[in-house]
Motif scaffolding. Structure first.
Motif, short mmCIF file in Angstrom:
data_model
loop_
_atom_site.label_atom_id
_atom_site.label_comp_id
_atom_site.label_asym_id
_atom_site.label_seq_id
_atom_site.Cartn_x
_atom_site.Cartn_y
_atom_site.Cartn_z
N UNK A 88 44.98 35.15 32.20
CA UNK A 88 43.74 34.60 31.85
C UNK A 88 43.85 33.04 32.40
N UNK A 89 42.60 32.82 32.87
CA UNK A 89 42.55 31.15 33.14
C UNK A 89 42.08 30.34 32.03
N UNK A 90 42.11 29.03 32.30
CA UNK A 90 41.80 27.97 31.09
C UNK A 90 40.39 28.34 30.76
N UNK A 91 39.56 28.56 31.98
CA UNK A 91 38.13 28.76 31.57
C UNK A 91 37.66 29.89 30.97
N UNK A 92 38.62 31.01 30.57
CA UNK A 92 38.29 32.13 30.07
C UNK A 92 37.89 33.22 31.09
N UNK A 93 38.00 33.03 32.18
CA UNK A 93 37.69 33.83 33.32
C UNK A 93 39.23 34.55 33.48
N UNK A 94 39.48 35.38 34.63
CA UNK A 94 40.68 36.29 34.73
C UNK A 94 41.02 35.99 36.24
N UNK A 95 42.26 35.73 36.42
CA UNK A 95 42.69 35.36 37.79
C UNK A 95 43.74 36.53 38.10
N UNK A 96 43.52 37.16 39.22
CA UNK A 96 44.37 38.13 39.76
C UNK A 96 45.08 37.93 40.97
N UNK A 97 46.20 38.25 40.96
CA UNK A 97 47.22 38.06 42.15
C UNK A 97 47.06 39.43 42.88
N UNK A 98 46.54 39.26 44.11
CA UNK A 98 46.44 40.44 44.88
C UNK A 98 46.99 40.62 46.29
N UNK A 99 47.93 41.57 46.24
CA UNK A 99 48.72 41.56 47.79
C UNK A 99 48.11 42.61 48.67
N UNK A 100 48.00 42.27 49.84
CA UNK A 100 47.50 43.03 50.95
C UNK A 100 48.68 43.94 51.38
N UNK A 101 48.87 45.19 51.42
CA UNK A 101 49.73 46.19 51.60
C UNK A 101 50.12 46.13 53.07
N UNK A 102 49.11 45.76 53.86
CA UNK A 102 49.27 46.00 55.51
C UNK A 102 50.07 44.66 55.72
N UNK A 103 49.59 43.42 55.29
CA UNK A 103 50.17 42.33 55.91
C UNK A 103 51.27 41.57 55.04
N UNK A 104 51.05 42.12 53.80
CA UNK A 104 52.06 41.56 52.66
C UNK A 104 51.73 40.22 52.12
N UNK A 105 50.67 39.67 52.67
CA UNK A 105 50.21 38.32 52.00
C UNK A 105 49.52 38.54 50.63
N UNK A 106 49.56 37.37 49.89
CA UNK A 106 48.95 37.66 48.61
C UNK A 106 47.92 36.42 48.43
N UNK A 107 46.81 36.93 47.74
CA UNK A 107 45.76 36.10 47.50
C UNK A 107 45.44 35.99 46.15
N UNK A 108 44.52 34.89 45.65
CA UNK A 108 44.31 34.82 44.24
C UNK A 108 42.87 34.87 44.04
N UNK A 109 42.51 35.76 43.43
CA UNK A 109 40.90 36.13 42.92
C UNK A 109 40.48 35.86 41.53
N UNK A 110 39.30 35.40 41.18
CA UNK A 110 38.96 35.05 39.97
C UNK A 110 37.77 35.54 39.50
N UNK A 111 37.31 36.39 38.41
CA UNK A 111 36.13 36.90 37.90
C UNK A 111 36.02 36.57 36.59
N UNK A 112 34.69 36.81 36.23
CA UNK A 112 34.31 36.61 34.69
C UNK A 112 34.50 37.48 34.04
#
Length: 499
Positions: A212-236
């Motif tokens: 959970x983020x401070x603003x009440x939304x959700x933060x996801x740590x998402x890994x690209x299985x092909x490249x191995x890189x991770x990204x952060x995505x936020x949603x209400x």
């Protein structure tokens, strides 16, 4: 710290549940941004895949475990009514999608197929007759027939009646409004539609963490299985529809509603007929009665299936055990799902469910010859060389503390866990899952978007005419729904014709 991408809705898992919720939300709020993350290479590959479930349009027409005998000998049909009504909701929504030209060729995902229950012996025949009397007087189950006459049964189920001893007591019910549903094909159709509407679908992407983020939304740590890189995505709003993978993600959210819940994985094995002559002799889904001590999901059934526009014949399921929560999961899934807050719940279930554990061990040890013996209760002259074994999907049965069952009660069915503020929901459990997906996802919408639901109601009623009403109490509406969905989905024709 990498940058964060914001979106309105994130769906985890590209199965029938996320497909249904995404499609509903896109109809209600076309301008919302929706993202989907799926670990595998395409949609509908795990529990929704056509080889990983029974493909029964679950409407309680043939499944004996939805009707129970009360102590006074009468039959309780309340669960059957509930499941039938829920399936009618799915049928209406699918019809809407076909009529609106959002999906095409319903023959690719749904077929008319008689649903039958079959029992052996005096006691079970008496039960089936009582069940038939209780159901057939209800408008939802109109058209159901009962017979214990061998000549009639030979017409209905020639393959099952071949070479049976003349003195064997056998009875069946039959209803022609049953269906075979290819949930894999339907899932892929819905995701193609969502993609055409601008939904971002990311395959080979794994959600590693969710907080959970401070603003009440959700933060996801998402890994690209092909490249191995991770990204952060936020949603209400986040929906966790990752089949057996949902429990671990629910635990990562830390929401109190997700505590004291465990999961127990059960795998299914089917026997598939490889002899076209045998396949041709059977045209129905025939459900038997579960053996004493067996869990409800292991009711034996002999099913005609339509997969890749080809008629197949399957028998099963035999239960198996693997500690994985998904077919593509890890051997440590079960172990890592045990947390300080659910360990007592899990231990209580272990003590309570000794008969289930014993049953699963026996099932895992079965040889092919032993499985053939069970098949021969359905097809007396089944030959071992005509049948192959196929491992079906993994199902994670929910374990939780309930008032009725106490600590560590094993739940059979579909459970939705929602945060108090409605910002996140997770779907756990098994059958009748896919068949009731539309009903279940409307429940998620009601719980998670309470402010908007009032405004959305007229639009929902356009898609699902019976929304908010009981079909059983509105026989005219029921007849209309039956007629229009059968017409739109091509179910009025008796036999499918393959070019």
């Amino acid at each position: 710290m990498s940058s964060v991408t914001k979106t309105d809705v994130i769906l985890i898992g590209a199965g029938i549940m996320s497909a249904t919720l995404g499609t509903l939300l896109k109809e209600l709020m076309p301008d919302w941004n929706i993202k989907v993350f799926e670990k595998l290479e395409q949609a509908g590959e795990e529990s929704s895949n056509e080889w990983n479930n029974a493909g029964t349009g679950h409407a309680a027409l043939c499944e004996l475990n939805y009707t129970t005998e009360k102590p006074d000998g009468s039959i309780d049909i309340s669960k059957a009514i509930k499941i039938n009504e829920q399936f009618q909701v799915s049928m209406q929504f699918w019809s809407y999608l076909v009529n609106a030209k959002l999906i095409h060729n319903p023959i690719d995902f749904i077929m008319p197929l008689p649903h039958m229950s079959m029992v052996q012996g005096e006691a079970d025949t008496a039960f089936l007759r009582k069940r038939f009397e209780a159901l057939s007087s209800n408008p939802l189950f109109q058209g159901m027939e009962f017979s214990d006459d061998p000549a009639k049964l030979k017409e209905w189920i020639p393959l099952i009646m071949q070479n049976r001893p003349a003195n064997e007591v056998i009875a069946a019910t039959k209803i022609d409004t049953g269906t075979d549903v290819n949930f894999g094909a339907l899932t892929r159709m819905l995701f193609n539609h969502l993609q055409s509407k601008g939904v971002d679908i990311h395959y080979k992407h794994s959600v590693d963490n969710i907080k959970r983020s401070g603003d009440g939304s959700w933060e996801l740590k998402v890994r690209d299985l092909n490249s191995g890189t991770t990204e952060n995505h936020k949603a209400k709003f986040v929906f966790i529809g990752g089949g057996g993978g949902s429990l671990h993600l629910l635990q990562k959210t830390g929401i109190p509603e997700g505590k004291h819940i465990g999961g127990f994985p059960v795998s299914g094995i089917f026997m598939v007929c490889n002899n076209p002559e045998v396949i041709e002799q059977h045209h129905a889904k025939v459900y038997g009665k579960a053996k004493v001590g067996a869990p409800p999901m292991s009711v034996p059934h002999l099913d005609t299936r339509f997969i890749d526009n080809k008629k197949s014949l399957l028998f099963g399921p035999f239960a198996g055990f693997s500690p994985r929560f998904l077919k593509t999961g890890s051997l440590f899934d079960l172990l890592t799902s045990v947390k300080p807050n659910n360990v007592l719940t899990m231990l209580a279930a272990g003590a309570k469910e000794m008969s289930l554990t014993k049953y699963l061990i026996q099932q895992v040890m079965l040889s092919k010859e032993k499985r053939m013996e069970e098949l021969r209760e359905f097809i007396p002259n089944a030959k071992i060389e005509d049948w192959d074994l196929v491992v079906a999907g993994q199902r994670v049965q929910v374990i939780k503390d309930t008032e009725a069952g106490g600590k560590g009660t094993l739940q059979f069915g579909t459970e939705v866990i929602t945060a108090a503020d409605g910002s996140i929901a997770a779907l756990l459990g098994a059958s009748p899952g896919a068949s009731t997906a539309v009903h279940v996802m409307l429940e998620v919408i009601n719980k998670c978007f309470p402010e908007q639901v009032k405004d959305w109601e007229p639009r929902i009623k356009e898609m699902i005419p019976s929304y908010g009403k009981s079909l059983m109490e509105n026989p005219e509406l029921l007849l209309e729904v039956h007629a229009t969905t059968a017409e739109t989905l091509g179910l009025s024709k008796k036999e499918p014709v393959f070019s």
